[in-house]
Write a protein that holds these residues in place. Sequence first.
Motif, PDB file in Angstrom:
ATOM      1  N   ALA A  88      59.692  44.439  98.608  1.00  0.00           N
ATOM      2  CA  ALA A  88      60.298  44.752  97.305  1.00  0.00           C
ATOM      3  C   ALA A  88      61.818  44.701  97.380  1.00  0.00           C
ATOM      4  CB  ALA A  88      59.823  46.130  96.836  1.00  0.00           C
ATOM      5  N   GLN A  89      62.399  45.256  98.448  1.00  0.00           N
ATOM      6  CA  GLN A  89      63.851  45.211  98.611  1.00  0.00           C
ATOM      7  C   GLN A  89      64.340  43.761  98.758  1.00  0.00           C
ATOM      8  OE1 GLN A  89      66.199  47.195  98.222  1.00  0.00           O
ATOM      9  NE2 GLN A  89      67.951  46.453  99.393  1.00  0.00           N
ATOM     10  N   THR A  90      63.554  42.918  99.435  1.00  0.00           N
ATOM     11  CA  THR A  90      63.929  41.513  99.591  1.00  0.00           C
ATOM     12  C   THR A  90      63.963  40.810  98.235  1.00  0.00           C
ATOM     13  OG1 THR A  90      62.908  41.473 101.790  1.00  0.00           O
ATOM     14  CG2 THR A  90      63.334  39.351 100.742  1.00  0.00           C
ATOM     15  N   LEU A 108      78.787  40.785 104.213  1.00  0.00           N
ATOM     16  CA  LEU A 108      77.832  39.676 104.094  1.00  0.00           C
ATOM     17  C   LEU A 108      77.488  39.463 102.628  1.00  0.00           C
ATOM     18  CD1 LEU A 108      75.459  40.502 107.081  1.00  0.00           C
ATOM     19  CD2 LEU A 108      77.572  39.174 107.067  1.00  0.00           C
ATOM     20  N   GLY A 109      77.307  38.202 102.233  1.00  0.00           N
ATOM     21  CA  GLY A 109      77.026  37.858 100.851  1.00  0.00           C
ATOM     22  C   GLY A 109      75.572  38.076 100.464  1.00  0.00           C
ATOM     23  N   ARG A 110      75.283  37.806  99.188  1.00  0.00           N
ATOM     24  CA  ARG A 110      73.954  38.085  98.640  1.00  0.00           C
ATOM     25  C   ARG A 110      72.863  37.288  99.349  1.00  0.00           C
ATOM     26  NH1 ARG A 110      73.198  36.391  92.612  1.00  0.00           N
ATOM     27  NH2 ARG A 110      74.860  37.938  92.369  1.00  0.00           N
ATOM     28  N   ASN A 111      73.089  36.001  99.576  1.00  0.00           N
ATOM     29  CA  ASN A 111      72.064  35.188 100.231  1.00  0.00           C
ATOM     30  C   ASN A 111      71.783  35.681 101.646  1.00  0.00           C
ATOM     31  OD1 ASN A 111      71.758  33.526  97.997  1.00  0.00           O
ATOM     32  ND2 ASN A 111      73.271  32.044  98.705  1.00  0.00           N
ATOM     33  N   ILE A 112      72.831  36.079 102.361  1.00  0.00           N
ATOM     34  CA  ILE A 112      72.642  36.561 103.731  1.00  0.00           C
ATOM     35  C   ILE A 112      71.878  37.878 103.734  1.00  0.00           C
ATOM     36  CG2 ILE A 112      73.837  37.290 105.815  1.00  0.00           C
ATOM     37  CD1 ILE A 112      76.120  35.456 105.063  1.00  0.00           C
ATOM     38  N   ILE A 113      72.242  38.792 102.829  1.00  0.00           N
ATOM     39  CA  ILE A 113      71.552  40.084 102.776  1.00  0.00           C
ATOM     40  C   ILE A 113      70.078  39.893 102.413  1.00  0.00           C
ATOM     41  CG2 ILE A 113      71.379  42.180 101.391  1.00  0.00           C
ATOM     42  CD1 ILE A 113      73.422  42.408 103.563  1.00  0.00           C
ATOM     43  N   THR A 114      69.811  39.005 101.452  1.00  0.00           N
ATOM     44  CA  THR A 114      68.415  38.720 101.099  1.00  0.00           C
ATOM     45  C   THR A 114      67.655  38.160 102.291  1.00  0.00           C
ATOM     46  OG1 THR A 114      69.033  38.280  98.796  1.00  0.00           O
ATOM     47  CG2 THR A 114      66.928  37.397  99.562  1.00  0.00           C
ATOM     48  N   SER A 115      68.253  37.204 102.981  1.00  0.00           N
ATOM     49  CA  SER A 115      67.604  36.618 104.159  1.00  0.00           C
ATOM     50  C   SER A 115      67.408  37.647 105.256  1.00  0.00           C
ATOM     51  CB  SER A 115      68.436  35.440 104.676  1.00  0.00           C
ATOM     52  OG  SER A 115      68.580  34.437 103.697  1.00  0.00           O
ATOM     53  N   LEU A 116      68.364  38.556 105.401  1.00  0.00           N
ATOM     54  CA  LEU A 116      68.253  39.580 106.440  1.00  0.00           C
ATOM     55  C   LEU A 116      67.139  40.571 106.130  1.00  0.00           C
ATOM     56  CD1 LEU A 116      69.513  40.442 109.083  1.00  0.00           C
ATOM     57  CD2 LEU A 116      71.166  41.801 107.808  1.00  0.00           C
ATOM     58  N   TRP A 117      67.020  40.998 104.874  1.00  0.00           N
ATOM     59  CA  TRP A 117      65.918  41.896 104.498  1.00  0.00           C
ATOM     60  C   TRP A 117      64.568  41.210 104.714  1.00  0.00           C
ATOM     61  CZ3 TRP A 117      65.779  46.851 104.156  1.00  0.00           C
ATOM     62  CH2 TRP A 117      66.885  47.577 103.732  1.00  0.00           C
ATOM     63  N   GLY A 118      64.452  39.941 104.330  1.00  0.00           N
ATOM     64  CA  GLY A 118      63.198  39.237 104.533  1.00  0.00           C
ATOM     65  C   GLY A 118      62.851  39.080 106.001  1.00  0.00           C
ATOM     66  N   ASN A 119      63.845  38.747 106.823  1.00  0.00           N
ATOM     67  CA  ASN A 119      63.587  38.614 108.257  1.00  0.00           C
ATOM     68  C   ASN A 119      63.225  39.947 108.895  1.00  0.00           C
ATOM     69  OD1 ASN A 119      64.307  35.842 109.798  1.00  0.00           O
ATOM     70  ND2 ASN A 119      65.419  35.945 107.861  1.00  0.00           N
TER      71      ASN A 119
END
Length: 563
Positions: free
Chosen positions: A524-526, A352-363
């Motif tokens: 913070a991780q997001t 998964l790309g950066r945008n997906i990983i960021t969105s997944l951590w936030g969700n």
Amino acid sequence: MSERRRDHPTPGRGTGTGRPRPQNSGEHPGTANYPSDEPGYRRARRDSPTPSANRYLPPLHEDHDDGRGTDPSQRRIDAEAAHRITVTRAAALRSREMGSRMYGLVHRAATADGADKSGLTALTWPVVANFAVDAAMAVALANTLFFAAASAESKSKVALYLLITIAPFAVIAPLIGPALDRLQHGRRVALAASFGLRTVLALVLIMNYDSATGSYPSWVLYPCALGMMVLSKSFSVLRSAVTPRVMPPTIDLVRVNSRLTMFGLLGGTIVGGGIAAGVEYAMTNLFRQPGAVYVIIAMSVAGAWLAMQIPRWVEVTAGEVPATLSYHDHSGQPRRMHEPLRGATSALRQPLGRNIITSLWGNCTIKAMVGFLFLYPAFVAKSHDATGWEQLAMLGLIGAAAGIGNFAGNFTAARLKLGRPSALVVRCTIAVSAAALVAAVAGTLVVVAVAALITSGASAIAKASLDASLQDDLPEESRASAFGRSESVLQLAWVLGGAVGVLVYTELWVGFTAITALLIPLLAQTIVSFRGDSLIPGFGGNRPVMVEQEPVDHTVSSVVTGK
């Protein structure tokens, strides 16, 4: 005339300078505009809804007459009979007319945008049934499960409740996503089985119901409650993997998931939950039987049948590439991955790309708060010396705020452009974390209700943003796997937040302080992932926005690279 024909040949017909019309544009007479393939394996980033490249659907034919036209002679007979209608008949005709209009409204909404031809309508009804079963289960087990555990004085009973109802799912949830990747031709059967097994568990509850005390033995209640919870979450994961296969060509996955959620909330949670509450009240008072459990059986049987009506093309798995959350940088290694390797059952995987990983951590951060709010208010309400009506008012206020926020969030998400979904997820995560912090400082019921409103609205918008990232940044052959994996992770985050709600002390400021302490590291991780770094190696944003496919393991990597 002949001179003009020679100078200006008709495109696509003759030889000479005329070039043939391309056959992969999706333009077929009598069919919808349905692209047969994508150029490359990346879609352009979406500014507005565009036709999908769902290669699994058959050609969609034009609308046809369904034969429901009105006969003129019948209208004349009805007009003549109108003069002889009594008051009772008028009321009956009016009720039938209103019912027909309501049915027509629901039917048009469920089949809009070609959903009846793509298979989305067939998936909508099992989703509604799943929401209804969850609502009926909440009605049936409210007093005997959640409140009973909340009133337990000893910490050992609360710990036992956590161990039996939540902890096992934390072990099962990570296994659901990989199991889906290995499930080849049984997705419809798996959806139906999630309903069928809940029917069996409901029958077990009925056979062990004690009408004198209105409760169930603990050794039956807790395992059945666990099983229903796991099967409900499993249905959600399975549905996420099936949804990309039935997506209509004129709308995107964000709108599809918002539509499914709205149908589930309206038809399942509100209507189904209301029916379950009415049947529970009537059968408990008249026959001393658990009416809501009978509703669970009826809805589960209907859901199993509806799941088998989903089109067969959701079973097609040829060419799928499994998605993975982890990422290993192979940028310095040359790759020749145009062909799958011989002897490898799954030669490639799609990180998964950066945008997906960021969105997944936030969700995940927001889902932890949702799980906390699902369980913790019930424990707080029961632990205080309050009457039943006061407890109901406390839970009703928080539940109403969460419901309003959910509707508002889904309504807003369906109309947002979502140009930068990961940035929107970061904002939603910050809002939820701030709401939890304010609730911890204030410690009042009104602030908690506002926090529930913000959390449910932000959850809907953040989930839509995650769907947009999955659709934009992944090739089509990996979307179904990515949706299943992401849903498994989100359900695990829900379990983590629910566990905090069970273990923490039943004082509002204490509970929200505990959940805030959990949300801050996730936030913070997001943010760090959004900036292209990570606090956890291999699971953060230190990766490209769009990641190329990579070999499954080092052995395959050495064969591909020749090293």
